[in-house]
Design an enzyme around this catalytic site. Sequence first.
Site, PDB file in Angstrom:
ATOM      1  N   ARG A  90     -40.797 -10.032  83.707  1.00 42.89           N
ATOM      2  CA  ARG A  90     -41.510  -9.862  82.443  1.00 42.89           C
ATOM      3  C   ARG A  90     -41.674  -8.387  82.131  1.00 42.89           C
ATOM      4  O   ARG A  90     -42.178  -7.616  82.934  1.00 42.89           O
ATOM      5  CB  ARG A  90     -42.882 -10.527  82.524  1.00 42.89           C
ATOM      6  CG  ARG A  90     -43.823 -10.163  81.408  1.00 42.89           C
ATOM      7  CD  ARG A  90     -44.013 -11.299  80.449  1.00 42.89           C
ATOM      8  NE  ARG A  90     -44.882 -10.934  79.352  1.00 42.89           N
ATOM      9  CZ  ARG A  90     -45.969 -11.597  79.022  1.00 42.89           C
ATOM     10  NH1 ARG A  90     -46.327 -12.656  79.708  1.00 42.89           N
ATOM     11  NH2 ARG A  90     -46.684 -11.221  77.988  1.00 42.89           N
ATOM     12  N   ARG A 100     -40.323 -13.591  75.763  1.00 46.63           N
ATOM     13  CA  ARG A 100     -40.712 -13.271  77.137  1.00 46.63           C
ATOM     14  C   ARG A 100     -40.022 -14.185  78.146  1.00 46.63           C
ATOM     15  O   ARG A 100     -39.803 -15.363  77.880  1.00 46.63           O
ATOM     16  CB  ARG A 100     -42.229 -13.324  77.303  1.00 46.63           C
ATOM     17  CG  ARG A 100     -42.923 -14.628  77.121  1.00 46.63           C
ATOM     18  CD  ARG A 100     -43.546 -14.906  75.748  1.00 46.63           C
ATOM     19  NE  ARG A 100     -44.050 -13.832  74.948  1.00 46.63           N
ATOM     20  CZ  ARG A 100     -45.318 -13.417  74.950  1.00 46.63           C
ATOM     21  NH1 ARG A 100     -46.207 -13.982  75.715  1.00 46.63           N
ATOM     22  NH2 ARG A 100     -45.693 -12.455  74.157  1.00 46.63           N
ATOM     23  N   ASP A 103     -44.476 -16.459  80.768  1.00 42.87           N
ATOM     24  CA  ASP A 103     -45.861 -16.286  80.370  1.00 42.87           C
ATOM     25  C   ASP A 103     -46.681 -17.307  81.151  1.00 42.87           C
ATOM     26  O   ASP A 103     -46.364 -18.501  81.111  1.00 42.87           O
ATOM     27  CB  ASP A 103     -45.944 -16.604  78.868  1.00 42.87           C
ATOM     28  CG  ASP A 103     -47.115 -15.969  78.195  1.00 42.87           C
ATOM     29  OD1 ASP A 103     -47.840 -15.202  78.850  1.00 42.87           O
ATOM     30  OD2 ASP A 103     -47.305 -16.230  76.994  1.00 42.87           O
ATOM     31  N   ASP A 105     -50.559 -18.492  81.515  1.00 43.60           N
ATOM     32  CA  ASP A 105     -51.903 -18.341  80.953  1.00 43.60           C
ATOM     33  C   ASP A 105     -52.879 -19.277  81.655  1.00 43.60           C
ATOM     34  O   ASP A 105     -52.583 -20.470  81.813  1.00 43.60           O
ATOM     35  CB  ASP A 105     -51.911 -18.713  79.467  1.00 43.60           C
ATOM     36  CG  ASP A 105     -51.157 -17.719  78.608  1.00 43.60           C
ATOM     37  OD1 ASP A 105     -51.164 -16.519  78.931  1.00 43.60           O
ATOM     38  OD2 ASP A 105     -50.559 -18.151  77.609  1.00 43.60           O
TER      39      ASP A 105
HETATM   40  N1  ROI Z   1     -44.447 -20.036  71.118  1.00 43.38           N
HETATM   41  C1  ROI Z   1     -44.132 -21.121  71.846  1.00 43.38           C
HETATM   42  N2  ROI Z   1     -43.519 -22.149  71.235  1.00 43.38           N
HETATM   43  N3  ROI Z   1     -44.386 -21.213  73.162  1.00 43.38           N
HETATM   44  C2  ROI Z   1     -45.010 -20.198  73.829  1.00 43.38           C
HETATM   45  O1  ROI Z   1     -45.237 -20.314  75.055  1.00 43.38           O
HETATM   46  C3  ROI Z   1     -45.373 -19.054  73.116  1.00 43.38           C
HETATM   47  N4  ROI Z   1     -46.016 -18.010  73.712  1.00 43.38           N
HETATM   48  C4  ROI Z   1     -46.410 -16.965  73.038  1.00 43.38           C
HETATM   49  C5  ROI Z   1     -46.147 -16.811  71.561  1.00 43.38           C
HETATM   50  C6  ROI Z   1     -45.345 -15.543  71.345  1.00 43.38           C
HETATM   51  C7  ROI Z   1     -47.477 -16.743  70.841  1.00 43.38           C
HETATM   52  N5  ROI Z   1     -45.406 -17.905  70.998  1.00 43.38           N
HETATM   53  C8  ROI Z   1     -45.073 -19.003  71.739  1.00 43.38           C
HETATM   54  O2  ROI Z   1     -47.083 -16.033  73.651  1.00 43.38           O
END
Ligand code: ROI
Length: 167
Positions: A90, A100, A103, A105
């Site tokens: 990343r 990315r 991610d 979270d």
């Molecule tokens: N959009 C989708 N579909 N899935 C994600 O995990 C995701 N993650 C993000 C942003 C860029 C907001 N858009 C995303 O961080």
Amino acid sequence: MKDISNETITAYIGLGSNLEDPIAQINSARLAINQIENVKELTFSSLYHSLPMGPQDQPDYTNAVMGVITTLEPLDLLRSLQTIENAQGRVRKGERWGARTLDLDILLYGDEVLDHPDLKVPHIGLTQRSFVLYPLQEIAPDLLIPGKAALADLVALCPLDGLKRLD
Ligand code: ROI
């Protein structure tokens, strides 16, 4: 089987990727999360294909949600997840909401509400994001989102936005 004693918290982690073989990124993140000391997988949703939220000039995403039990404090869990994000390439560019490789979270940490500069729980986007709500409902249909509502009610209000479950 890992033995996690002491007081455990159930936490939910959102996984997302839209670069460099997203399905492989999600699968290896799952393995890496299982390698974190004092974290143990409880549940893992299906993988989902989703359209990008935010700038549209980026590839579609693969998303999933994982339930774990942990004895880690929330910020320690966050740091461990960031280490995995970094290990999987990343690169944090200045651009907000850009593509990315991975991610991770923290969506929920028990029934706690946290407002730390580095970590807000429940995750800020949770209530509007189909790619979080639907996988979460698959693995924890009866959840109550602290400070917000029943998960089922949030799902009922959230359009799919092109979300598709992969088999
Ligand atoms: N959009 C989708 N579909 N899935 C994600 O995990 C995701 N993650 C993000 C942003 C860029 C907001 N858009 C995303 O961080």
